[in-house]
Scaffold this motif. Sequence first.
Motif, PDB file in Angstrom:
ATOM      1  N   LEU A 181       0.817  -1.224   0.000  1.00 13.15           N
ATOM      2  CA  LEU A 181       0.000   0.000   0.000  1.00 13.15           C
ATOM      3  C   LEU A 181       0.852   1.276   0.000  1.00 13.15           C
ATOM      4  CD1 LEU A 181      -2.789   1.281   0.025  1.00 13.15           C
ATOM      5  CD2 LEU A 181      -2.901   0.900   2.496  1.00 13.15           C
ATOM      6  N   LEU A 182       1.874   1.349   0.842  1.00 14.56           N
ATOM      7  CA  LEU A 182       2.709   2.566   0.855  1.00 14.56           C
ATOM      8  C   LEU A 182       3.376   2.773  -0.506  1.00 14.56           C
ATOM      9  CD1 LEU A 182       4.448   2.760   4.387  1.00 14.56           C
ATOM     10  CD2 LEU A 182       2.252   3.674   3.668  1.00 14.56           C
ATOM     11  N   PRO A 183       3.966   1.720  -1.115  1.00 14.01           N
ATOM     12  CA  PRO A 183       4.550   1.931  -2.450  1.00 14.01           C
ATOM     13  C   PRO A 183       3.512   2.343  -3.494  1.00 14.01           C
ATOM     14  CG  PRO A 183       5.334  -0.139  -1.496  1.00 14.01           C
ATOM     15  CD  PRO A 183       4.276   0.390  -0.584  1.00 14.01           C
ATOM     16  N   TRP A 184       2.310   1.749  -3.393  1.00  9.95           N
ATOM     17  CA  TRP A 184       1.242   2.111  -4.353  1.00  9.95           C
ATOM     18  C   TRP A 184       0.936   3.601  -4.245  1.00  9.95           C
ATOM     19  CZ3 TRP A 184      -3.430   4.358  -4.970  1.00  9.95           C
ATOM     20  CH2 TRP A 184      -4.213   3.990  -6.067  1.00  9.95           C
ATOM     21  N   PHE A 187       3.841   5.840  -5.477  1.00 12.48           N
ATOM     22  CA  PHE A 187       3.936   5.846  -6.941  1.00 12.48           C
ATOM     23  C   PHE A 187       2.982   6.893  -7.527  1.00 12.48           C
ATOM     24  CE2 PHE A 187       2.701   4.194 -11.149  1.00 12.48           C
ATOM     25  CZ  PHE A 187       3.952   4.179 -11.746  1.00 12.48           C
ATOM     26  N   ARG A 188       1.836   7.050  -6.878  1.00 10.22           N
ATOM     27  CA  ARG A 188       0.839   8.032  -7.364  1.00 10.22           C
ATOM     28  C   ARG A 188       0.963   9.398  -6.691  1.00 10.22           C
ATOM     29  NH1 ARG A 188      -0.317   3.239  -8.030  1.00 10.22           N
ATOM     30  NH2 ARG A 188      -1.402   2.542  -9.913  1.00 10.22           N
ATOM     31  N   LYS A 189       2.053   9.572  -5.976  1.00 18.24           N
ATOM     32  CA  LYS A 189       2.328  10.856  -5.289  1.00 18.24           C
ATOM     33  C   LYS A 189       1.205  11.258  -4.330  1.00 18.24           C
ATOM     34  CE  LYS A 189       5.505  12.791  -8.733  1.00 18.24           C
ATOM     35  NZ  LYS A 189       6.173  11.510  -8.845  1.00 18.24           N
ATOM     36  N   MET A 190       0.568  10.245  -3.759  1.00 15.49           N
ATOM     37  CA  MET A 190      -0.482  10.483  -2.758  1.00 15.49           C
ATOM     38  C   MET A 190       0.141  10.238  -1.396  1.00 15.49           C
ATOM     39  SD  MET A 190      -4.066   8.550  -3.435  1.00 15.49           S
ATOM     40  CE  MET A 190      -4.541   8.617  -5.140  1.00 15.49           C
ATOM     41  N   PRO A 191       0.175  11.215  -0.500  1.00 14.35           N
ATOM     42  CA  PRO A 191       0.768  10.950   0.809  1.00 14.35           C
ATOM     43  C   PRO A 191      -0.077   9.965   1.624  1.00 14.35           C
ATOM     44  CG  PRO A 191      -0.184  13.148   0.754  1.00 14.35           C
ATOM     45  CD  PRO A 191      -0.315  12.597  -0.632  1.00 14.35           C
ATOM     46  N   GLN A 231      10.002   8.582   6.982  1.00 15.89           N
ATOM     47  CA  GLN A 231       9.683   8.081   5.645  1.00 15.89           C
ATOM     48  C   GLN A 231       9.069   9.172   4.778  1.00 15.89           C
ATOM     49  OE1 GLN A 231       8.114   3.962   5.952  1.00 15.89           O
ATOM     50  NE2 GLN A 231       7.928   4.517   8.098  1.00 15.89           N
ATOM     51  N   PRO A 232       9.629   9.364   3.585  1.00 18.87           N
ATOM     52  CA  PRO A 232       9.075  10.400   2.717  1.00 18.87           C
ATOM     53  C   PRO A 232       7.635  10.064   2.328  1.00 18.87           C
ATOM     54  CG  PRO A 232      10.896   9.223   1.622  1.00 18.87           C
ATOM     55  CD  PRO A 232      10.733   8.606   2.978  1.00 18.87           C
ATOM     56  N   GLY A 233       6.829  11.073   2.166  1.00 23.21           N
ATOM     57  CA  GLY A 233       5.452  10.833   1.714  1.00 23.21           C
ATOM     58  C   GLY A 233       4.531  10.300   2.798  1.00 23.21           C
ATOM     59  N   VAL A 234       5.032  10.205   4.034  1.00 26.83           N
ATOM     60  CA  VAL A 234       4.182   9.731   5.134  1.00 26.83           C
ATOM     61  C   VAL A 234       4.048  10.859   6.149  1.00 26.83           C
ATOM     62  CG1 VAL A 234       3.926   8.057   7.023  1.00 26.83           C
ATOM     63  CG2 VAL A 234       4.942   7.329   4.838  1.00 26.83           C
ATOM     64  N   LEU A 235       2.808  11.184   6.495  1.00 23.15           N
ATOM     65  CA  LEU A 235       2.625  12.154   7.568  1.00 23.15           C
ATOM     66  C   LEU A 235       1.912  11.464   8.720  1.00 23.15           C
ATOM     67  CD1 LEU A 235      -0.506  13.714   7.525  1.00 23.15           C
ATOM     68  CD2 LEU A 235       0.403  14.219   5.300  1.00 23.15           C
ATOM     69  N   ALA A 236       2.059  12.008   9.916  1.00 21.52           N
ATOM     70  CA  ALA A 236       1.545  11.333  11.114  1.00 21.52           C
ATOM     71  C   ALA A 236       0.681  12.289  11.924  1.00 21.52           C
ATOM     72  CB  ALA A 236       2.704  10.831  11.963  1.00 21.52           C
ATOM     73  N   ILE A 237      -0.366  11.715  12.547  1.00 19.76           N
ATOM     74  CA  ILE A 237      -1.309  12.538  13.328  1.00 19.76           C
ATOM     75  C   ILE A 237      -1.473  11.953  14.733  1.00 19.76           C
ATOM     76  CG2 ILE A 237      -2.585  13.624  11.440  1.00 19.76           C
ATOM     77  CD1 ILE A 237      -4.645  11.264  11.676  1.00 19.76           C
TER      78      ILE A 237
END
Length: 281
Positions: A181-184, A187-191, A231-237
């Motif tokens: 899921l994270l690679p998917w 790949f689509r530049k969706m965080p 990790q790039p592209g991952v944000l945390a809440i």
Amino acid sequence: MTSDIASVSLPDGERVPKLGQGTWGMGEMPARRAAEIDALRCGIELGMTLIDTAEMYGDGATELLLGEALAGLRDNVFLVSKVYPHNASRRGVIAACEQSLKRLKTDQLDLYLLHWRGSVPLAETVEGFEALRRAGKIRHWGVSNFDTEDMEELVATPGGDACATNQILYNVARRGPEFDLLPWLAFRKMPSMAYSPVDHARLPKRSPLDDIADARGISVVQVALAWVLRQPGVLAIPKAARVEHVRDNYGALQLQLGADELAAIDAHFKPPRGKRPLEML
Ligand SMILES: NC(=O)c1ccc[n+]([C@@H]2O[C@H](COP(=O)([O-])OP(=O)(O)OC[C@H]3O[C@@H](n4cnc5c(N)ncnc54)[C@H](OP(=O)(O)O)[C@@H]3O)[C@@H](O)[C@H]2O)c1
């Protein structure tokens, strides 16, 4: 959304803070109200200006608390709320959004998410989200708790490729999304928006996280959060209802884990070697 802290890009290039604040459980106990508002406002002051809530939390009580906490600060915040799946029909999503806006004392959400997948066809929900966007009630929309095959189906739905993010359960003890899921999403530049990023502060006792925390003189939670944030592209809440926890979480942005520390974490919290169905809370 401008902020002094590290940021990640939404698919349209807008930047949002990499570290935000969750609110699940807030606004339900009158005795804790003032401390919760202080904690949220402290986080905003530090730059943790992405705030996540949902109509589900406290049956609207959390949105009401947040509306109060954001008095005078709304323009500094990237505000996220979520719609129940049973409200996610084309008309239902519009009505639910209006209620959230009222409770939050605002006229626009920055991001509106489908909380999890229910029985309403995705095409209907997307139509509702797009109608809200055209009406200026929301600026972006996305989903939550969608596994890879759900995402595939979503982007194949008319308008579905406008999805801005997928909010998922992800932390050092629940690494399943790393397999596909994270690679998917990357790949689509969706965080990816990691919820429960510190596993409710109930991480297993005596793991390499403790050794790292002891050696550095910091908290285990800060180590776990830094692990997600690296990790790039991952944000945390993370959700923190106490100012001291908010400050501790903010410190995770400055923490760089070394190769040896990451290897020790991998040896204990093993990365997935195959597909694991997405977990959710
Ligand atoms: N989309 C979904 O289905 C979904 C599901 C779950 C959560 N979420 C969102 O994600 C947010 C975060 O997830 P979560 O609330 O489940 O779990 P979490 O953020 O992993 O953990 C929250 C717990 O950790 C404690 N904590 C936070 N920072 C700490 C620190 N530095 N030191 C010690 N303890 C600390 C908090 O205590 P205090 O509160 O006492 O400070 C709270 O008990 C939620 O609030 C919600 O906005 C979304």
